[in-house]
Design a protein around this motif. Structure first.
Motif, PDB file in Angstrom:
ATOM      1  N   ILE A  32       0.822  -1.195   0.000  1.00  0.00           N
ATOM      2  CA  ILE A  32       0.000   0.000   0.000  1.00  0.00           C
ATOM      3  C   ILE A  32       0.866   1.259   0.000  1.00  0.00           C
ATOM      4  CG2 ILE A  32      -0.216   0.081   2.520  1.00  0.00           C
ATOM      5  CD1 ILE A  32      -3.142   1.040   2.051  1.00  0.00           C
ATOM      6  N   THR A  33       2.057   1.177   0.562  1.00  0.00           N
ATOM      7  CA  THR A  33       2.956   2.328   0.533  1.00  0.00           C
ATOM      8  C   THR A  33       3.278   2.719  -0.903  1.00  0.00           C
ATOM      9  OG1 THR A  33       3.935   1.761   2.665  1.00  0.00           O
ATOM     10  CG2 THR A  33       5.226   3.192   1.225  1.00  0.00           C
ATOM     11  N   ASP A  34       3.543   1.725  -1.738  1.00  0.00           N
ATOM     12  CA  ASP A  34       3.830   2.006  -3.143  1.00  0.00           C
ATOM     13  C   ASP A  34       2.593   2.535  -3.864  1.00  0.00           C
ATOM     14  OD1 ASP A  34       6.577   1.113  -3.062  1.00  0.00           O
ATOM     15  OD2 ASP A  34       5.775  -0.914  -2.893  1.00  0.00           O
ATOM     16  N   ARG A  35       1.444   1.939  -3.577  1.00  0.00           N
ATOM     17  CA  ARG A  35       0.210   2.419  -4.199  1.00  0.00           C
ATOM     18  C   ARG A  35      -0.060   3.860  -3.799  1.00  0.00           C
ATOM     19  NH1 ARG A  35      -2.536   4.615  -6.695  1.00  0.00           N
ATOM     20  NH2 ARG A  35      -4.659   4.270  -7.417  1.00  0.00           N
ATOM     21  N   ASP A  36       0.121   4.183  -2.528  1.00  0.00           N
ATOM     22  CA  ASP A  36      -0.136   5.541  -2.066  1.00  0.00           C
ATOM     23  C   ASP A  36       0.882   6.530  -2.620  1.00  0.00           C
ATOM     24  OD1 ASP A  36      -2.326   4.646  -0.689  1.00  0.00           O
ATOM     25  OD2 ASP A  36      -1.373   4.708   1.288  1.00  0.00           O
ATOM     26  N   THR A  37       2.122   6.087  -2.772  1.00  0.00           N
ATOM     27  CA  THR A  37       3.148   6.950  -3.363  1.00  0.00           C
ATOM     28  C   THR A  37       2.790   7.308  -4.798  1.00  0.00           C
ATOM     29  OG1 THR A  37       4.862   5.931  -1.984  1.00  0.00           O
ATOM     30  CG2 THR A  37       5.609   7.131  -3.938  1.00  0.00           C
ATOM     31  N   ALA A  38       2.402   6.301  -5.572  1.00  0.00           N
ATOM     32  CA  ALA A  38       2.018   6.547  -6.960  1.00  0.00           C
ATOM     33  C   ALA A  38       0.812   7.477  -7.030  1.00  0.00           C
ATOM     34  CB  ALA A  38       1.707   5.221  -7.657  1.00  0.00           C
ATOM     35  N   ARG A  39      -0.143   7.249  -6.163  1.00  0.00           N
ATOM     36  CA  ARG A  39      -1.341   8.099  -6.154  1.00  0.00           C
ATOM     37  C   ARG A  39      -0.972   9.538  -5.835  1.00  0.00           C
ATOM     38  NH1 ARG A  39      -5.727   5.660  -2.568  1.00  0.00           N
ATOM     39  NH2 ARG A  39      -6.082   4.383  -4.433  1.00  0.00           N
ATOM     40  N   ALA A  40      -0.086   9.733  -4.856  1.00  0.00           N
ATOM     41  CA  ALA A  40       0.326  11.082  -4.477  1.00  0.00           C
ATOM     42  C   ALA A  40       1.090  11.772  -5.603  1.00  0.00           C
ATOM     43  CB  ALA A  40       1.190  11.024  -3.219  1.00  0.00           C
ATOM     44  N   ALA A  41       1.817  10.992  -6.396  1.00  0.00           N
ATOM     45  CA  ALA A  41       2.590  11.553  -7.508  1.00  0.00           C
ATOM     46  C   ALA A  41       1.755  11.698  -8.778  1.00  0.00           C
ATOM     47  CB  ALA A  41       3.809  10.675  -7.792  1.00  0.00           C
ATOM     48  N   GLY A  42       0.547  11.134  -8.769  1.00  0.00           N
ATOM     49  CA  GLY A  42      -0.320  11.216  -9.934  1.00  0.00           C
ATOM     50  C   GLY A  42       0.092  10.313 -11.075  1.00  0.00           C
ATOM     51  N   VAL A  43       0.664   9.141 -10.735  1.00  0.00           N
ATOM     52  CA  VAL A  43       1.131   8.207 -11.765  1.00  0.00           C
ATOM     53  C   VAL A  43       0.528   6.822 -11.519  1.00  0.00           C
ATOM     54  CG1 VAL A  43       3.297   9.480 -11.983  1.00  0.00           C
ATOM     55  CG2 VAL A  43       3.194   7.471 -10.485  1.00  0.00           C
ATOM     56  N   PRO A  44       0.548   5.934 -12.523  1.00  0.00           N
ATOM     57  CA  PRO A  44       0.034   4.580 -12.331  1.00  0.00           C
ATOM     58  C   PRO A  44       0.944   3.754 -11.428  1.00  0.00           C
ATOM     59  CG  PRO A  44       0.261   5.127 -14.677  1.00  0.00           C
ATOM     60  CD  PRO A  44       0.989   6.155 -13.913  1.00  0.00           C
ATOM     61  N   SER A  45       0.341   2.803 -10.741  1.00  0.00           N
ATOM     62  CA  SER A  45       1.124   1.818  -9.994  1.00  0.00           C
ATOM     63  C   SER A  45       0.854   0.437 -10.558  1.00  0.00           C
ATOM     64  CB  SER A  45       0.779   1.848  -8.501  1.00  0.00           C
ATOM     65  OG  SER A  45      -0.568   1.502  -8.274  1.00  0.00           O
ATOM     66  N   LEU A  46       1.900  -0.368 -10.554  1.00  0.00           N
ATOM     67  CA  LEU A  46       1.839  -1.754 -11.006  1.00  0.00           C
ATOM     68  C   LEU A  46       2.331  -2.597  -9.835  1.00  0.00           C
ATOM     69  CD1 LEU A  46       1.439  -3.669 -13.484  1.00  0.00           C
ATOM     70  CD2 LEU A  46       3.837  -3.234 -14.057  1.00  0.00           C
ATOM     71  N   LEU A  47       1.434  -3.375  -9.230  1.00  0.00           N
ATOM     72  CA  LEU A  47       1.790  -4.130  -8.032  1.00  0.00           C
ATOM     73  C   LEU A  47       2.002  -5.601  -8.355  1.00  0.00           C
ATOM     74  CD1 LEU A  47      -0.574  -2.616  -5.300  1.00  0.00           C
ATOM     75  CD2 LEU A  47       1.710  -1.869  -6.011  1.00  0.00           C
ATOM     76  N   ILE A  48       3.087  -6.154  -7.824  1.00  0.00           N
ATOM     77  CA  ILE A  48       3.419  -7.563  -8.079  1.00  0.00           C
ATOM     78  C   ILE A  48       2.511  -8.468  -7.250  1.00  0.00           C
ATOM     79  CG2 ILE A  48       5.786  -6.994  -8.713  1.00  0.00           C
ATOM     80  CD1 ILE A  48       5.418  -8.845  -5.539  1.00  0.00           C
ATOM     81  N   THR A  49       2.196  -9.634  -7.806  1.00  0.00           N
ATOM     82  CA  THR A  49       1.312 -10.589  -7.128  1.00  0.00           C
ATOM     83  C   THR A  49       2.055 -11.830  -6.647  1.00  0.00           C
ATOM     84  OG1 THR A  49       0.730 -11.739  -9.173  1.00  0.00           O
ATOM     85  CG2 THR A  49      -0.625  -9.840  -8.570  1.00  0.00           C
ATOM     86  N   PHE A  50       3.372 -11.866  -6.804  1.00  0.00           N
ATOM     87  CA  PHE A  50       4.131 -13.051  -6.412  1.00  0.00           C
ATOM     88  C   PHE A  50       4.811 -12.873  -5.054  1.00  0.00           C
ATOM     89  CE2 PHE A  50       6.140 -10.657  -9.857  1.00  0.00           C
ATOM     90  CZ  PHE A  50       7.264 -10.133  -9.233  1.00  0.00           C
ATOM     91  N   GLY A  51       4.406 -11.844  -4.301  1.00  0.00           N
ATOM     92  CA  GLY A  51       4.903 -11.661  -2.948  1.00  0.00           C
ATOM     93  C   GLY A  51       4.021 -12.362  -1.936  1.00  0.00           C
TER      94      GLY A  51
END
Length: 221
Positions: free
Chosen positions: A172-191
């Protein structure tokens, strides 16, 4: 014109660092006389959220207060730095996928909440530091993710502009960072969280690094 840029989180995104991180946290608990409190498999997701998160989880299990986290954190960093690549490996296909992005003209960088010196050391020991044009750590700037400033710095130091970039991460930290920067996020599912990261509503999911090229092309062209 600036290049399109892909910025990666490190722990849990580029590399499986969980076992070495858990070992460092457990060294703190052993020093306190409690033995290994964290499990390298069951607690892997917490490991990817950072040293303080691991210490907090272990201290909660032991009934220790937050002051123990602050007290043990420097020792955790010391132990981790001394054994930073004992078990850590890049995820399958990551190196090859990054090579393909570079060959296609994308800028590539890292934005991590790991202290910068540790991140530099780890990437160098894994033999992949030269693949990344930028590396911004938790202490490179006065703020860290999810504040967008470290991400912006990672993009700009890689020769790109934020409007033509995306963030690959796992939490969620990465998702929130991308949202704050106004860019897309791509989250890995193999974690450790698997496809539950879909609940975070990223713009894309990455099941394997073989699919990175297509996902990046879809999100930023």
């Amino acid at each position: 014109m600036s290049i399109k840029t892909v910025i990666f989180d490190l722990d849990g995104t580029l590399a499986d660092t969980s076992k070495d991180l858990i070992a460092a946290a457990n060294a703190c608990f052993v020093r306190l006389g409690h033995g290994a409190v964290l499990d390298p498999v069951a607690d892997a997701a917490t490991a990817f959220r950072g040293g303080r998160a691991m210490l907090s989880l272990g201290c909660d299990r032991l009934g220790l207060g937050p002051e123990a986290v602050d007290r043990e954190y420097p020792y955790l960093l010391e132990c981790y730095g001394a054994n930073i690549d004992r078990h850590t490996v890049m995820y399958p296909g990551a190196v090859e996928a990054i090579g393909r992005l570079r060959a296609a003209g994308y800028g590539v960088g890292i934005c991590t909440n790991k202290p910068a010196a540790l991140a530099e050391t780890l990437m160098t020991r894994l033999g992949v530091r030269d693949l990344f044009a930028s590396l911004i750590g938790a202490d490179t700037l006065p703020v860290r993710k999810p504040d967008p400033a470290p991400y912006v710095a990672a993009v700009e130091r890689a020769g790109g502009e934020v409007a033509r970039s995306l963030l690959v991460g796992d939490t969620i930290t990465d998702r929130d960072t991308a949202r704050a920067a106004g860019v897309p996020s791509l989250l890995i599912t193999f974690g450790p969280d698997g496809r539950k990261v879909a609940d975070l509503s990223p713009e894309g999911l990455l099941d394997r690094y073989d699919d990175l090229d297509a996902a990046v092309a879809r999100l930023i062209g």
